[in-house]
Design a protein around this motif. Structure first.
Motif, PDB file in Angstrom:
ATOM      1  N   ALA A  16       0.819  -1.211   0.000  1.00  0.00           N
ATOM      2  CA  ALA A  16       0.000   0.000   0.000  1.00  0.00           C
ATOM      3  C   ALA A  16       0.854   1.262   0.000  1.00  0.00           C
ATOM      4  CB  ALA A  16      -0.938   0.009   1.207  1.00  0.00           C
ATOM      5  N   LEU A  17       2.045   1.198   0.612  1.00  0.00           N
ATOM      6  CA  LEU A  17       2.890   2.384   0.738  1.00  0.00           C
ATOM      7  C   LEU A  17       4.012   2.455  -0.296  1.00  0.00           C
ATOM      8  CD1 LEU A  17       3.216   2.691   4.609  1.00  0.00           C
ATOM      9  CD2 LEU A  17       1.667   3.891   3.064  1.00  0.00           C
ATOM     10  N   GLU A  67       3.895   3.157  -3.353  1.00  0.00           N
ATOM     11  CA  GLU A  67       3.719   4.386  -4.112  1.00  0.00           C
ATOM     12  C   GLU A  67       3.044   5.402  -3.204  1.00  0.00           C
ATOM     13  OE1 GLU A  67       1.588   5.935  -8.174  1.00  0.00           O
ATOM     14  OE2 GLU A  67       2.266   3.868  -8.045  1.00  0.00           O
ATOM     15  N   PRO A  68       3.711   6.519  -2.944  1.00  0.00           N
ATOM     16  CA  PRO A  68       3.136   7.496  -2.013  1.00  0.00           C
ATOM     17  C   PRO A  68       1.868   8.136  -2.558  1.00  0.00           C
ATOM     18  CG  PRO A  68       5.119   8.372  -3.041  1.00  0.00           C
ATOM     19  CD  PRO A  68       4.996   6.953  -3.482  1.00  0.00           C
ATOM     20  N   THR A  69       0.996   8.490  -1.653  1.00  0.00           N
ATOM     21  CA  THR A  69      -0.215   9.218  -2.031  1.00  0.00           C
ATOM     22  C   THR A  69       0.163  10.662  -2.355  1.00  0.00           C
ATOM     23  OG1 THR A  69      -0.652   9.971   0.218  1.00  0.00           O
ATOM     24  CG2 THR A  69      -1.618   7.829  -0.429  1.00  0.00           C
ATOM     25  N   ASP A  70      -0.761  11.382  -2.962  1.00  0.00           N
ATOM     26  CA  ASP A  70      -0.514  12.799  -3.255  1.00  0.00           C
ATOM     27  C   ASP A  70      -0.196  13.568  -1.977  1.00  0.00           C
ATOM     28  OD1 ASP A  70      -0.958  12.276  -5.923  1.00  0.00           O
ATOM     29  OD2 ASP A  70      -3.029  13.004  -5.915  1.00  0.00           O
ATOM     30  N   SER A 130       0.337   9.334   5.455  1.00  0.00           N
ATOM     31  CA  SER A 130      -0.044   8.135   4.702  1.00  0.00           C
ATOM     32  C   SER A 130      -1.332   7.516   5.209  1.00  0.00           C
ATOM     33  CB  SER A 130       1.075   7.094   4.798  1.00  0.00           C
ATOM     34  OG  SER A 130       1.019   6.427   6.049  1.00  0.00           O
ATOM     35  N   PRO A 131      -1.949   6.661   4.380  1.00  0.00           N
ATOM     36  CA  PRO A 131      -3.169   5.964   4.793  1.00  0.00           C
ATOM     37  C   PRO A 131      -2.928   4.992   5.951  1.00  0.00           C
ATOM     38  CG  PRO A 131      -2.798   5.710   2.424  1.00  0.00           C
ATOM     39  CD  PRO A 131      -1.600   6.377   2.995  1.00  0.00           C
TER      40      PRO A 131
END
Length: 85
Positions: free
Chosen positions: A50-51, A53-56, A79-80
């Motif tokens: 899930a991590l 690829e970083p989120t915006d 992060s989520p």
């Protein structure tokens, strides 16, 4: 920096999972401890995927913090994986 190995991370996550649901890990049978380690490995793999690829939001915080020593801490906090509090 942190020099935690993958095995140490697995142990830490397994202990947290057990203590959150069953009490002290030392009270588990050998099979129970092995199951907790297996579950921890699955959880860590899921978070890693899930991590990858970083989120915006993580990128934005990382850019803002790029010259600050704790950039990764700031990115991870965005992060989520952090969840809502």
């Amino acid at each position: 920096g942190n020099s935690m190995t993958h095995d140490e991370l697995v142990e830490r996550v397994a202990r947290a999972l057990v203590e959150a649901t069953s009490g002290p890990v030392e009270f588990l049978s050998q099979a129970g401890q092995q199951a907790a380690v297996h579950e921890a490995r699955i959880a860590i793999a899921a978070v890693y995927e899930a991590l990858k690829e970083p989120t915006d939001a993580m990128v934005a915080v990382g850019i803002i913090q790029i010259f600050v020593e704790d950039a990764w801490t700031a990115m991870l906090a965005a992060s989520p994986a952090r969840g809502s509090e």
